[in-house]
Scaffold this active site. Sequence first.
Site, mmCIF file in Angstrom:
data_model
loop_
_atom_site.group_PDB
_atom_site.id
_atom_site.type_symbol
_atom_site.label_atom_id
_atom_site.label_comp_id
_atom_site.label_asym_id
_atom_site.label_seq_id
_atom_site.Cartn_x
_atom_site.Cartn_y
_atom_site.Cartn_z
ATOM 1 N N ARG A 86 0.860 -1.191 0.000
ATOM 2 C CA ARG A 86 0.000 0.000 0.000
ATOM 3 C C ARG A 86 0.888 1.229 0.000
ATOM 4 N NH1 ARG A 86 -1.902 0.979 4.396
ATOM 5 N NH2 ARG A 86 -1.256 -0.799 5.632
ATOM 6 N N TYR A 214 -1.462 -3.121 -6.832
ATOM 7 C CA TYR A 214 -1.314 -3.825 -5.551
ATOM 8 C C TYR A 214 -2.670 -3.923 -4.822
ATOM 9 C CZ TYR A 214 -0.313 -4.967 -0.785
ATOM 10 O OH TYR A 214 -0.344 -5.584 0.436
ATOM 11 N N LYS A 223 -9.572 -2.080 1.516
ATOM 12 C CA LYS A 223 -9.210 -0.948 2.385
ATOM 13 C C LYS A 223 -9.992 0.312 2.001
ATOM 14 C CE LYS A 223 -6.099 -3.408 4.486
ATOM 15 N NZ LYS A 223 -6.294 -3.827 5.874
ATOM 16 N N CYS A 267 0.872 -7.721 12.324
ATOM 17 C CA CYS A 267 1.000 -8.092 13.741
ATOM 18 C C CYS A 267 0.258 -9.386 14.041
ATOM 19 C CB CYS A 267 0.484 -6.974 14.648
ATOM 20 S SG CYS A 267 1.601 -5.588 14.764
ATOM 21 N N ASP A 294 -9.527 -9.407 8.835
ATOM 22 C CA ASP A 294 -8.963 -8.068 8.575
ATOM 23 C C ASP A 294 -9.922 -6.909 8.852
ATOM 24 O OD1 ASP A 294 -6.696 -6.558 7.708
ATOM 25 O OD2 ASP A 294 -7.675 -6.210 5.789
ATOM 26 N N ARG A 387 1.962 -12.316 -0.797
ATOM 27 C CA ARG A 387 0.614 -12.576 -0.285
ATOM 28 C C ARG A 387 -0.026 -13.812 -0.899
ATOM 29 N NH1 ARG A 387 -1.864 -8.412 3.169
ATOM 30 N NH2 ARG A 387 -0.217 -6.895 3.413
HETATM 31 C C1 OXD Z 1 -2.965 -4.335 5.502
HETATM 32 C C2 OXD Z 1 -3.581 -5.496 4.829
HETATM 33 O O1 OXD Z 1 -2.068 -3.714 4.943
HETATM 34 O O2 OXD Z 1 -4.483 -6.098 5.411
HETATM 35 O O3 OXD Z 1 -3.409 -4.019 6.617
HETATM 36 O O4 OXD Z 1 -3.205 -5.813 3.699
HETATM 37 MN MN MN Z 2 -5.138 -5.154 7.191
#
Ligand code: OXD
Ligand code: MN
Length: 601
Positions: A86, A214, A223, A267, A294, A387
């Site tokens: 990102r 991406y 997002k 994390c 997420d 990913r």
């Molecule tokens: C992030 C994702 O960057 O979930 O938080 O890809």
């Molecule tokens: Mn995320």
Amino acid sequence: MSSSVIDRPPSSKGPAPAQANEHVRWRVEQCVELCQPQRVQWLDGSAEERQRLFAEGVKAGVFTKLDEQKLPNCYLHRSNPNDVARSEQNTFICTRTEDMAGPTNNWMEDKAAYARLRELFNGCMRGRTMYVIPFVMGPIGSPLAKVGVQVTDSIYVAVSMGYMTRMGTVAWEQLGKSEEFTRCMHSVGDCNPDRRYICHFPLDNTIWSFGSGYGGNALLGKKCLALRIASFLGKTQGWMAEHMLLMGATSPTGEKTYVTAAFPSSCGKTNFAMLIPPEKFKSEGWKITTVGDDIVWMWVDKKNGDLRAINPEAGYFGVVPGTNWETNPNAMTAMSHDAIFTNVALLPDGDVWWEGKTKEPPKECIDWMGQKWTPQSGRKAAHPNSRFTAPMINNPALDPAADDPAGVHVAAIIFGGRRSRTIPLVFQAFNWVHGVYLGATLGSETTSASTDKTGIVRRDPMAMLPFIGYNIRDYLVHWFRMRKLMKDCPRIFHVNWFRKNEQGQFMWPGFGENMRVLKWIIDRVRGRAYAMEATLGWMPRPEDIDLEGLDVNIDELRQMQSVDNAEFKHEILSQEELFLKLAGDLPKEMIFQRELLISRL
Ligand code: OXD
Ligand code: MN
């Protein structure tokens, strides 16, 4: 059913499927006029269509088919090396005034942003195909489900959206005649970082993204819609969009408790959401199931004042380095078929590899940039942010409620970051307002995956810093106000799996063993576990965490739970960064909580 394809010139009556309403047709026509694609392909979300897209992608060199025996229906995609994460510096909230975006977002005046991006989109799809992707975020029929329509010139985005959202004809059914859908326009353009813009227009329910393929910049349902636009809609309409996992825990007696957890990117949200309990807990009958890894959308049930939640996504876009059959078997199973791998290494036998997948690296492979690689190469074979993309139905521990429009009752909210010092393993907030303060001051150390400087504590309020679609001042006020809509609100907790000892080793084993901490959390929520009043909040005594079968003794646990007052004063000072940003706009609850904390130290 096959998707409709037509060569230019497009027409509002021509290529669109009959179910697409006039508002959608008109919007898509505007995009076609601006981008001037050679062909327009409206997607229906069928399995045949997906196979056709993969085949086209293989022909175009966008995908490499992986070994069908080892990884059935799996594909490798390599991105442009300048486009692997990102790009927050290119992400904008575009509103009339800068105050609407607030001090933590990049801002562009909306009119100026439209003008700049119109120049870039103008003719950008000449000779290319525009895919029209109707999608739903949230279980079909949920009161919170939202429809989006994305146009894109990326076949990678088109198939990925099919895994990550409820994509295709279902969206037309959900939308009906309404014009309430998020208008998403995307082009990879020439993938030049100097001409990369991810622009959100919350007041127009619109997202325009140019110059990146991406996931976080290009799969606009994730997002961009489900966090930035949705957080704005949530504030206006009285609900919440959060960067959280959502999991169910079933006890040996069959009692089910759902908890959410907000951890910053990288994390371990996916690992926690797919946790497999340690042997002792498994044999007692404990079971963890995943609703989402997420994003959650939460609202208050008017009937009883409970907080309820859904996962708006339908798939996972997870980091792979470090993932293996020990750390996350459910994720490994989820990516073992019908998955897309991005920027991992390719093995000679058509399998894939990344750092941490096996103890021993392969003797040779093709790295994420398509170069020959050996362990002597002195560089990573897979990109640190490589990913997997897979539909959630691939997860053997998928929660049965993942598709339930009514969502699930949220009993606890957990905040956590990556902290090698200072922050104990677990404690509970005294109440909602204190919990919001804990979330708002959440800190996490930077990892080498995200920046060159590691170990620097960054404030990441509610793990939402890059995802709040409006002014953080109003976001915090919204959190405080939500309490007033709830009757028996969820309890709020803080965890830290990453504390290190003097020798620099992790003190807590993490992964499946986190079940032991989760069990205390569940028992607290259910009114069954003891906690003592401590400086930071309610804390378990060392004997309140079940350590049976674990190579951690009670003294070590005591050390993990310890709080050094002098060190904590530094912690409070390091929160200044956030407080200064908010300056005179800080909600008074934040100031009071900080004062109370200082007085307790
Ligand atoms: C992030 C994702 O960057 O979930 O938080 O890809
Ligand atoms: Mn995320």
